[in-house]
Scaffold this motif. Structure first.
Motif, PDB file in Angstrom:
ATOM      1  N   VAL A 127       0.839  -1.205   0.000  1.00  0.00           N
ATOM      2  CA  VAL A 127       0.000   0.000   0.000  1.00  0.00           C
ATOM      3  C   VAL A 127       0.872   1.253   0.000  1.00  0.00           C
ATOM      4  O   VAL A 127       0.618   2.212  -0.742  1.00  0.00           O
ATOM      5  N   LEU A 128       1.914   1.251   0.825  1.00  0.00           N
ATOM      6  CA  LEU A 128       2.814   2.402   0.894  1.00  0.00           C
ATOM      7  C   LEU A 128       3.478   2.657  -0.452  1.00  0.00           C
ATOM      8  O   LEU A 128       3.527   3.802  -0.929  1.00  0.00           O
ATOM      9  N   LEU A 129       3.979   1.612  -1.080  1.00  0.00           N
ATOM     10  CA  LEU A 129       4.692   1.791  -2.347  1.00  0.00           C
ATOM     11  C   LEU A 129       3.736   2.177  -3.472  1.00  0.00           C
ATOM     12  O   LEU A 129       4.109   2.934  -4.376  1.00  0.00           O
ATOM     13  N   THR A 130       2.498   1.681  -3.423  1.00  0.00           N
ATOM     14  CA  THR A 130       1.504   2.104  -4.421  1.00  0.00           C
ATOM     15  C   THR A 130       1.213   3.591  -4.272  1.00  0.00           C
ATOM     16  O   THR A 130       1.137   4.331  -5.264  1.00  0.00           O
ATOM     17  N   ARG A 131       1.056   4.040  -3.027  1.00  0.00           N
ATOM     18  CA  ARG A 131       0.862   5.474  -2.791  1.00  0.00           C
ATOM     19  C   ARG A 131       2.044   6.275  -3.323  1.00  0.00           C
ATOM     20  O   ARG A 131       1.869   7.332  -3.942  1.00  0.00           O
ATOM     21  N   ALA A 132       3.243   5.771  -3.074  1.00  0.00           N
ATOM     22  CA  ALA A 132       4.435   6.486  -3.520  1.00  0.00           C
ATOM     23  C   ALA A 132       4.481   6.586  -5.038  1.00  0.00           C
ATOM     24  O   ALA A 132       4.750   7.658  -5.596  1.00  0.00           O
ATOM     25  N   ARG A 133       4.214   5.480  -5.717  1.00  0.00           N
ATOM     26  CA  ARG A 133       4.258   5.503  -7.187  1.00  0.00           C
ATOM     27  C   ARG A 133       3.220   6.465  -7.748  1.00  0.00           C
ATOM     28  O   ARG A 133       3.502   7.223  -8.695  1.00  0.00           O
ATOM     29  N   GLU A 134       2.005   6.445  -7.183  1.00  0.00           N
ATOM     30  CA  GLU A 134       0.956   7.339  -7.682  1.00  0.00           C
ATOM     31  C   GLU A 134       1.302   8.799  -7.410  1.00  0.00           C
ATOM     32  O   GLU A 134       1.067   9.673  -8.260  1.00  0.00           O
ATOM     33  N   ALA A 135       1.863   9.078  -6.243  1.00  0.00           N
ATOM     34  CA  ALA A 135       2.240  10.459  -5.934  1.00  0.00           C
ATOM     35  C   ALA A 135       3.374  10.930  -6.836  1.00  0.00           C
ATOM     36  O   ALA A 135       3.376  12.079  -7.310  1.00  0.00           O
ATOM     37  N   MET A 136       4.350  10.071  -7.107  1.00  0.00           N
ATOM     38  CA  MET A 136       5.436  10.427  -8.023  1.00  0.00           C
ATOM     39  C   MET A 136       4.877  10.748  -9.407  1.00  0.00           C
ATOM     40  O   MET A 136       5.300  11.727 -10.047  1.00  0.00           O
ATOM     41  N   ALA A 137       3.933   9.939  -9.863  1.00  0.00           N
ATOM     42  CA  ALA A 137       3.343  10.179 -11.181  1.00  0.00           C
ATOM     43  C   ALA A 137       2.540  11.478 -11.200  1.00  0.00           C
ATOM     44  O   ALA A 137       2.567  12.219 -12.190  1.00  0.00           O
ATOM     45  N   ARG A 138       1.829  11.762 -10.109  1.00  0.00           N
ATOM     46  CA  ARG A 138       1.060  13.010 -10.050  1.00  0.00           C
ATOM     47  C   ARG A 138       1.976  14.226 -10.100  1.00  0.00           C
ATOM     48  O   ARG A 138       1.703  15.207 -10.812  1.00  0.00           O
ATOM     49  N   LEU A 139       3.048  14.198  -9.322  1.00  0.00           N
ATOM     50  CA  LEU A 139       3.973  15.330  -9.308  1.00  0.00           C
ATOM     51  C   LEU A 139       4.615  15.528 -10.671  1.00  0.00           C
ATOM     52  O   LEU A 139       4.833  16.667 -11.111  1.00  0.00           O
ATOM     53  N   ALA A 140       4.904  14.431 -11.365  1.00  0.00           N
ATOM     54  CA  ALA A 140       5.453  14.552 -12.718  1.00  0.00           C
ATOM     55  C   ALA A 140       4.425  15.152 -13.665  1.00  0.00           C
ATOM     56  O   ALA A 140       4.754  15.998 -14.507  1.00  0.00           O
ATOM     57  N   ALA A 141       3.168  14.741 -13.536  1.00  0.00           N
ATOM     58  CA  ALA A 141       2.122  15.213 -14.445  1.00  0.00           C
ATOM     59  C   ALA A 141       1.868  16.708 -14.292  1.00  0.00           C
ATOM     60  O   ALA A 141       1.554  17.395 -15.271  1.00  0.00           O
ATOM     61  N   ILE A 142       1.982  17.231 -13.065  1.00  0.00           N
ATOM     62  CA  ILE A 142       1.740  18.667 -12.859  1.00  0.00           C
ATOM     63  C   ILE A 142       3.044  19.464 -12.896  1.00  0.00           C
ATOM     64  O   ILE A 142       3.039  20.668 -12.642  1.00  0.00           O
ATOM     65  N   ASP A 143       4.158  18.777 -13.214  1.00  0.00           N
ATOM     66  CA  ASP A 143       5.462  19.432 -13.341  1.00  0.00           C
ATOM     67  C   ASP A 143       5.806  20.189 -12.059  1.00  0.00           C
ATOM     68  O   ASP A 143       6.110  21.381 -12.077  1.00  0.00           O
ATOM     69  N   ALA A 144       5.755  19.480 -10.931  1.00  0.00           N
ATOM     70  CA  ALA A 144       5.970  20.108  -9.634  1.00  0.00           C
ATOM     71  C   ALA A 144       7.379  19.842  -9.134  1.00  0.00           C
ATOM     72  O   ALA A 144       7.977  18.795  -9.394  1.00  0.00           O
ATOM     73  N   SER A 145       7.901  20.805  -8.375  1.00  0.00           N
ATOM     74  CA  SER A 145       9.184  20.695  -7.713  1.00  0.00           C
ATOM     75  C   SER A 145       8.994  21.260  -6.305  1.00  0.00           C
ATOM     76  O   SER A 145       7.869  21.529  -5.879  1.00  0.00           O
ATOM     77  N   LYS A 146      10.089  21.440  -5.556  1.00  0.00           N
ATOM     78  CA  LYS A 146       9.957  22.034  -4.225  1.00  0.00           C
ATOM     79  C   LYS A 146       9.417  23.452  -4.344  1.00  0.00           C
ATOM     80  O   LYS A 146       8.490  23.847  -3.644  1.00  0.00           O
ATOM     81  N   TYR A 147      10.022  24.241  -5.222  1.00  0.00           N
ATOM     82  CA  TYR A 147       9.531  25.577  -5.545  1.00  0.00           C
ATOM     83  C   TYR A 147       9.001  25.540  -6.968  1.00  0.00           C
ATOM     84  O   TYR A 147       9.537  24.824  -7.816  1.00  0.00           O
ATOM     85  N   ASN A 148       7.977  26.341  -7.246  1.00  0.00           N
ATOM     86  CA  ASN A 148       7.261  26.141  -8.507  1.00  0.00           C
ATOM     87  C   ASN A 148       6.964  27.442  -9.251  1.00  0.00           C
ATOM     88  O   ASN A 148       5.927  27.575  -9.890  1.00  0.00           O
ATOM     89  N   ALA A 149       7.908  28.369  -9.180  1.00  0.00           N
ATOM     90  CA  ALA A 149       7.754  29.602  -9.941  1.00  0.00           C
ATOM     91  C   ALA A 149       8.279  29.466 -11.363  1.00  0.00           C
ATOM     92  O   ALA A 149       8.320  30.444 -12.107  1.00  0.00           O
ATOM     93  N   HIS A 150       8.679  28.248 -11.750  1.00  0.00           N
ATOM     94  CA  HIS A 150       9.186  28.057 -13.108  1.00  0.00           C
ATOM     95  C   HIS A 150       8.050  28.145 -14.125  1.00  0.00           C
ATOM     96  O   HIS A 150       6.878  27.993 -13.791  1.00  0.00           O
ATOM     97  N   ASP A 151       8.431  28.373 -15.351  1.00  0.00           N
ATOM     98  CA  ASP A 151       7.468  28.541 -16.446  1.00  0.00           C
ATOM     99  C   ASP A 151       7.562  27.324 -17.374  1.00  0.00           C
ATOM    100  O   ASP A 151       8.543  27.170 -18.101  1.00  0.00           O
ATOM    101  N   PRO A 152       6.562  26.447 -17.363  1.00  0.00           N
ATOM    102  CA  PRO A 152       6.631  25.253 -18.214  1.00  0.00           C
ATOM    103  C   PRO A 152       6.713  25.554 -19.700  1.00  0.00           C
ATOM    104  O   PRO A 152       7.110  24.691 -20.485  1.00  0.00           O
TER     105      PRO A 152
END
Length: 673
Positions: A127-152
């Motif tokens: 369950v933990l690793l499934t959550r981790a994989r889904e969260a990693m994919a979500r962050l990639a999909a929204i192009d997120a980093s620690k700070y997010n003032a970048h311009d995609p």
């Protein structure tokens, strides 16, 4: 939605008191976040059983360290978690690393709580690793980093370069990560020697780019095949184009691991020593070998204390990502600013609140003047749909209410919690493709199905609709019940999306002809009931019951089908499992989910299910603003506010204007300017 999720952070015995000797612990959102973790900052002399809070290895930390040592009190170090927000140091953080061992994740000289988790916790739970994989994919999909003032939209350098990551001088992660200024020079030299034929791109830190803190590399390093990148290019895009990554202790090294790199690491960050990096330092304590997913699970799910800034309570990583996604979207869409035309005076405050976070919205009445301002300032033009120039398709984004709007009517001047901005068309005009149509036809993003499923379940359980007016439902006659929602007959959705049937009377006649033996229940539109808009009808002989001021959710639970022209109640019926027949072409028709008797556009060829439709209409298409905190927020916060009555009431001026419009409905131009 519902009760807050259980906190994922590490547990520990709560101290008798949590004492702090830095003013920052008593300002802004920090006291609330710490309180959610069981730590309420206080002022006083530390004693046995107490804990002293210090911020990481900041210049003020020694003061607290000395007080804790003198009293024999525990020491708790606090730092930002690895998702911060938009800009460095601005606004409430989404989470904290609260280290009750007295360590801190960027100082490897002593074990930290995070290091202990990575070294000892069972990180193979499915369950933990499934959550981790889904969260990693979500962050990639929204192009997120620690700070997010970048311009995609900014393109990265042509691929094939070596990426060298700069950091700010004097940062605690540099000072306590075994790194000096000479290390950065060595790192650049190694990158050049290891890759003699490749270009080397040095990425400046966001705070250096903003002129707040100097980095280790300046313009003088740009020579031959070395370039200094100061443009706000997406970190994820930079990692995709890199053939190698060199870093000292930057969090970008962690993100590089998640992007598939094995970065060259010259310091001692938390992610080094686990078999995922090429390390120049040695880590005798870190003997375990981790996968990127396990590293992410420990660093992003188990170690941090995530916080919901709108509802001011602890939350899960998934809920923190929901909030971050809303804030990122608002920043990216509003960063250039807007010039708004056709905005009624009473709506301008809400529009400013939604879209004026980065640069204030400029309001203009003359479209030509607005176009000149937009061209001169680089702002985007927007207009309230129905008041946009007829020839402005594609040049002017259309603004309208969202599908979860308020507790009260828009025609009664109740401000909205959601608005949509459509750069293609508008959802209720089938004559032109809308942004919503594209979202309905697109594949769901990572985690989208589960999120839509939770949202639909919450809407059904909590009885949330567009206006949330409530009302009693009388006893209904037995039989096959058909609900017929009335509409405002001059509404744009009928004018633009209606078929042969365009009045409430004709709708009732069509239903009675098609269902002669059914129990037909007519529910007038709330605006019509309030006397604010046209659409009253004499339903005698056509409807078995006229249900005034009845709760639509309670009605949908007791009917067998819904017939409508273009009413949103058709969509609300679909997400509650009630069959729907459409005589017009609303946004939810033509996808195989409804019985369509109206002129549905031939371009609607996709066949989504109800969850895909709900995700597009309620998550991806609208923008939401929390009326309590004033922040951009995810739909889940809006549902909470609508379900609990949280949104604030109209101000005095709008209440008086609403009463005036009810008494003089024929003078609508006064309040609809």
């Amino acid at each position: 939605m519902g009760a807050p999720a259980a906190q994922d952070g590490p547990a520990g015995q709560a101290p008798r008191r949590a004492l702090a000797y830095s003013a920052g612990f008593f300002r802004g959102a920090l006291p609330g976040i710490l309180a959610g973790a069981g730590l309420r900052p206080r002022i006083g002399l530390a004693g046995a059983g107490d804990a002293v809070l210090v911020w990481g290895r900041s210049p003020y930390a020694p003061r607290g360290e000395a007080m804790a040592a003198r009293a024999g009190a525990a020491l708790i170090r606090v730092e930002d978690a690895f998702l911060r927000g938009i800009h460095p140091g601005r606004g409430a953080p989404l989470g904290l690393m609260i280290d009750r061992t007295g360590g801190v994740h960027f100082d490897a000289s002593v074990p930290s709580a995070l290091e202990t988790i990575l070294a000892r916790d069972p990180l193979d739970d499915h369950v933990l690793l499934t959550r981790a994989r889904e969260a990693m994919a979500r962050l990639a999909a929204i192009d997120a980093s620690k700070y997010n003032a970048h311009d995609p939209a900014l393109p990265p350098p042509p691929p094939g370069y070596v990426l060298v990551v700069d950091q700010v001088r004097g940062d605690a992660s540099v000072r306590h990560g075994g790194v000096t200024a000479a290390t950065f020079a060595e790192m650049l030299d190694c990158a050049l020697q290891d890759h003699p034929g490749a270009r080397v791109v040095i990425k400046a830190h966001p705070e250096t780019r903003a002129g707040r803190r100097p980095g280790h590399f300046g313009p003088e390093v740009a020579r031959d095949r070395v370039s200094l990148l100061t443009d706000p290019v997406s970190p994820r895009a930079l990692l995709e184009g890199a053939i190698a990554v060199y870093t000292a202790t930057s969090q970008l090294g962690f993100e590089a691991i998640l992007a598939g790199h094995r970065p060259q690491v010259f310091g001692a960050p938390f992610y080094a020593g686990w078999g995922l990096t090429a390390d120049r330092a040695s880590f005798p304590r870190r003997r375990r070998r981790l996968t990127p997913t396990q590293l992410f699970a420990g660093a992003m799910i188990l170690a941090p204390h995530w916080h919901d800034p709108c509802r001011n309570r602890p939350c899960s990583l998934e809920q923190a990502i929901d909030q971050l996604e809303a804030e990122i979207r608002a920043h990216r869409e509003d960063r250039a600013g807007h010039v708004a035309i056709g905005m009624r005076l009473w709506k301008r405050g809400a529009v400013q609140g939604f879209f004026g976070g980065e640069r204030r919205v400029l309001f203009r009445d003359d479209p030509a003047a607005a176009a000149r301002v937009a061209q001169a300032t680089g702002r985007r033009m927007m207009a309230w749909e129905g008041r946009a120039p007829a020839d402005s398709a594609g040049a002017v984004a259309r603004v309208e209410d969202g599908f979860l709007r308020s507790r009260g009517l828009g025609a009664d001047l109740v401000p909205p919690l959601s608005l949509v901005v459509d750069d293609l068309g508008i959802y209720y005009d089938p004559g032109t493709e809308s942004r919503l149509e594209r979202l309905v036809a697109a594949p769901l993003p990572p985690g989208g199905r589960a999120r839509a499923e939770r949202l639909v379940a919450a809407l059904r359980a909590r009885g949330v609709t567009k206006y949330n007016l409530g009302g009693a439902v009388p006893d209904l006659p037995a039989g096959h019940r058909v609900l017929v929602p009335g509409q405002v007959e001059d509404d744009a959705s009928i004018r633009l999306g209606g078929g042969a049937v365009r009045t409430n009377l004709a709708l009732l006649q069509a239903v009675r002809a098609a269902r002669p033996g059914a129990v037909i229940l007519f529910k007038p539109h709330p605006d019509v009931e309030a006397g604010l808009r046209p659409g009253a009808v004499e339903a005698a002989g056509l409807a078995d019951r006229v249900l005034t001021r009845a709760d639509p959710v309670a009605l949908l639970a007791q009917v067998d089908e819904v017939w409508t022209m273009t009413s949103l109640m058709g969509f609300e019926a679909l997400i509650r499992g009630v069959p729907v027949t459409c005589l017009g072409a609303p946004f939810y028709a033509g996808w195989g989910l409804t019985t369509d008797l109206g002129p549905v556009p031939a371009r609607r060829q996709a066949r989504p299910d109800v969850l895909q439709l709900a995700h597009a209409a309620l998550i991806a298409y609208p923008r939401y603003r929390d009326p309590v905190s004033g922040r951009p927020c995810p739909v889940e916060v809006a549902v909470d506010r609508l379900a609990t009555g949280g949104p604030p009431r109209r101000g005095l001026a709008l209440r008086l204007l609403a009463k005036a419009q009810g008494a003089a409905a024929g003078l609508a131009w006064i309040w609809r300017r």
